[in-house]
Structure formats: structure tokens, C-alpha cells
Scaffold this motif. Structure first.
Motif: not given
Length: 170
Positions: A10, A12, A16-18, A66-67, A76-77
Motif C-alpha cells: 500500500r 499513500d 494509486w493504491t499500491s 491501481n484498485k 489483496s494488499l
């Protein structure tokens, strides 16, 4: 082609999520083979995309995920993901859809303005068209983009462009 497994971490960011870290030797090898760190990335042998090797600031690199891509992959993360990377030697670092090419071919002035844009701006506009599935809608969006470039003298006013998309939506 370089392949490896990496955890999805992940970050911040509002967009972008990850990220997935790229091992240093692999990143360095790919960077030697490209002019702008652009790669073709395949995630879990399912999802193929054009992207960039992004610098972390400490000499290491990562790719953005991205998500929507996580959802497509059922990942998943903190899970491991299998990644294949190859140098991207395409003209734009993104696919050029036939519909966009046809609009550019039919409008030399618009093509001149498009070709004068920075590589990143070209990719942004190409992505706007590429993410659409319907061919007629791709053509309409391509025409709006080219008309926008001609109207603004080759500049992109993203707020105005979005307004033009809404106004000409049918």
C-alpha cells in the motif's frame, strides 16, 4: 523478458493504491534497454499493461497497481504477485487504438498538434481513448481530443476537455 514475484504494498496516494517493488538487478537491466523506463507488464499471467518503472528515490524502482487492477486479479494488499516485464519499444508507451490513428490520419493539423505534445501528455490522451470498449465512442472521443488540440493551439486544458466530452456525449 524478466519475471519475478513481489508483494503488493500500500502507498499513500489519492490516485494509486499500491505498488510492487521491482528487484534492483531487473530494474537496472530493463532501464538499460529503454530510453524512458517504459515497460510492458504482465501481472499473474492475466493482465497486460504498459507502464513505467517508477523511482523510489533510494535507487530502487516499483510499478504502480491501481484498485481496479487488484480487483481484476483477485489480489489483496500484502499478497505476492507474479510479474513479467519487457522493454516497451512502442512509439507512445501506450497502445494507439485504430480509431485514434484513423482520426489523426484524417486530420493533419490535429496530428501535428498531437505529435508536438510531451510523451506523458500523449499517453494520457491515448489512455482516455483506450479505456473505452465501444468503437464508435472511441472515434467520438478521439475527434473531441483532436478538435480540442486545434482549438487550443496544441495545449491541453483538462477541465475544458472534460466539459467538451460531456457536451458532445450522445
Amino acid at each position: 523478458m524478466e519475471t519475478f514475484t513481489s508483494p503488493v504494498i500500500r502507498i499513500d496516494s489519492p490516485v494509486w493504491t499500491s505498488i510492487a517493488p521491482v528487484p534492483q538487478p531487473i530494474a537496472e537491466n530493463l532501464i538499460e534497454k529503454t530510453t524512458d523506463k517504459r515497460v510492458i507488464c504482465t501481472l499473474n499471467d492475466k493482465l497486460k499493461k504498459h507502464c513505467a518503472l517508477m523511482p523510489r528515490g533510494d535507487g530502487s524502482y516499483y510499478i504502480l497497481i491501481n484498485k481496479q487492477e487488484l480487483k481484476q486479479l483477485g489480489i489483496s494488499l500484502n499478497e505476492e504477485i507474479h510479474i513479467s516485464l519487457a522493454p516497451d519499444h512502442s512509439d507512445y508507451g501506450m497502445p494507439l487504438d485504430d480509431e485514434f490513428r484513423a482520426v489523426l490520419d484524417s486530420d493533419p493539423e490535429g496530428e501535428k498538434y498531437f505529435e508536438a505534445l510531451t510523451p506523458g501528455k500523449k499517453r494520457t490522451l491515448l489512455y482516455m481513448v483506450h479505456k473505452i470498449k465501444d468503437g464508435q465512442k472511441k472515434i467520438l472521443k478521439s475527434i473531441i481530443i483532436v478538435d480540442h488540440l486545434k482549438m487550443t493551439g496544441g495545449k491541453i486544458d483538462y477541465k475544458l476537455l472534460q466539459q467538451q466530452f460531456k457536451e458532445r456525449k450522445s
